[in-house]
Design a protein around this motif. Structure first.
Motif, short mmCIF file in Angstrom:
data_model
loop_
_atom_site.label_atom_id
_atom_site.label_comp_id
_atom_site.label_asym_id
_atom_site.label_seq_id
_atom_site.Cartn_x
_atom_site.Cartn_y
_atom_site.Cartn_z
N ASP A 179 -5.40 28.68 12.97
CA ASP A 179 -4.49 29.16 13.86
C ASP A 179 -5.31 30.06 14.83
OD1 ASP A 179 -4.97 31.54 12.30
OD2 ASP A 179 -2.83 31.68 11.67
N HIS A 236 1.12 34.35 16.65
CA HIS A 236 0.20 33.54 16.47
C HIS A 236 -0.18 32.67 15.45
CE1 HIS A 236 -1.40 35.74 20.12
NE2 HIS A 236 -1.70 34.55 20.46
N THR A 264 -2.35 26.50 17.18
CA THR A 264 -3.24 25.33 16.92
C THR A 264 -4.24 24.94 17.88
OG1 THR A 264 -2.13 23.69 18.16
CG2 THR A 264 -1.08 24.05 16.14
#
Length: 318
Positions: free
Chosen positions: A237, A182, A186
């Protein structure tokens, strides 16, 4: 006017002597120190180091803000206060403890309480002073790796709120290992779900709504709009903590059936990251109305069948 408890700000002393320097409100601090991309999203203005583990932070709340309220003409949004605390934590970490701006921060526990009288809007920007103390400082070798910061918030010399935040930080290399697959995620991986009617959560625009229009027994899906200029001001993230708390607030508004209830106090614990690529559920359970038209709402933030975060909000009904 809704009355709240207030207390005169105590005289600042260092080694028994009164402090002579006061915080400045003339300009905001560099945006990189609070992990913001837009200068307009910076609220903190100055930092004074009063002694070991003791600080004062200046901040200014704008008359109005595109996202952080005011939710009603009479009161600023308590989430503006929560965001101010978040920025103060980062400012102290970078300026007072020398933590590089490249490090990633993880919030484990957030608490705030603010008097409604201290949130009054007066048709002008509001200057506030945060009195801060550091506790339970953790080190990794010679470097600071985390701590708890406790806050008192003063407006016009009166105590209007308190807060506490427990946080950790890690280097870019460690963060990359922690995030694994991960790391390069986005917000655009999130499905933009249909929003509940903005008026139901005290909003005017659908893009400011963080709950999806698919309720089931007090459960709503978290809704993320990757184009939101405030919540996704800079690259992330995972779903930011402030987005989770705002989503929880909106679920609480739906649970109590009052779009203008004021979340005067909150406590949240964060157990793991909330990812963009999976459905996140907000499970809200409201207690009965108590004295002062206060309702406590418990929020469970769940993803992939497990609790990622949980907390409570004290909602003052309008």
């Amino acid at each position: 006017m809704i009355q709240g408890s207030v207390r005169e700000i105590p005289e600042t002393k260092i080694d028994g002597r009164p402090a002579t320097q006061t915080v400045d409100f003339q300009q905001t601090i560099p945006r990189s120190l609070v992990h913001r991309a837009a200068v307009s999203e910076v609220f903190v203005t100055d930092l004074n180091i009063l002694g070991e583990g003791r600080f004062e932070v200046g901040a200014q709340w704008p008359r109005r803000h595109s996202f952080f309220g005011p939710r009603t003409p009479a009161f600023h949004d308590p989430m503006l206060y929560a965001e101010t605390i978040r920025q103060a934590v980062l400012l102290i970490a970078h300026r007072a403890y020398g933590i590089p701006t490249s490090h990633s921060f993880l919030s484990d526990h957030k608490v705030y309480s603010v008097d409604e009288a201290g949130l009054e809007t007066l048709g002008r920007p509001v200057d506030v002073v945060l009195r801060v103390s550091a506790h339970e400082v953790e080190y990794r070798g010679k470097n600071v790796g985390g701590m708890r910061l406790d806050f008192e918030c003063f407006r016009d010399g009166h105590l209007i709120g308190t807060a506490s935040e427990r946080w950790r930080c890690v280097s870019p290399a460690v963060y990359r290992r922690v995030r694994g697959d991960h790391f390069a995620a986005t917000p655009f991986q999130a499905a933009v779900l249909p929003a509940v009617a903005p008026a139901l959560v005290g909003r005017d625009r659908a893009e400011d709504v963080l709950v999806a229009a698919t309720p089931t027994d007090g459960t709503w899906s978290l809704r993320c709009d990757p184009d939101h200029a405030v919540l996704f001001d800079h690259a992330v993230d995972h779903v930011p903590g402030m987005a989770l708390i705002e989503g929880a607030r909106q679920a609480a508004l739906l649970a109590v059936g009052d779009p203008y209830a004021i979340p005067g106090r909150a406590e949240f614990r964060f157990d793991t990251y909330v990812e963009f690529d999976s459905d996140c559920r907000l499970v809200a359970e409201a207690d009965v109305t108590g004295p002062g038209r206060l309702r406590t709402v418990r929020i469970d933030i769940r993803q992939k069948g497990a609790t990622a975060a949980h907390g409570t909000l004290g909602m003052r009904l309008s």
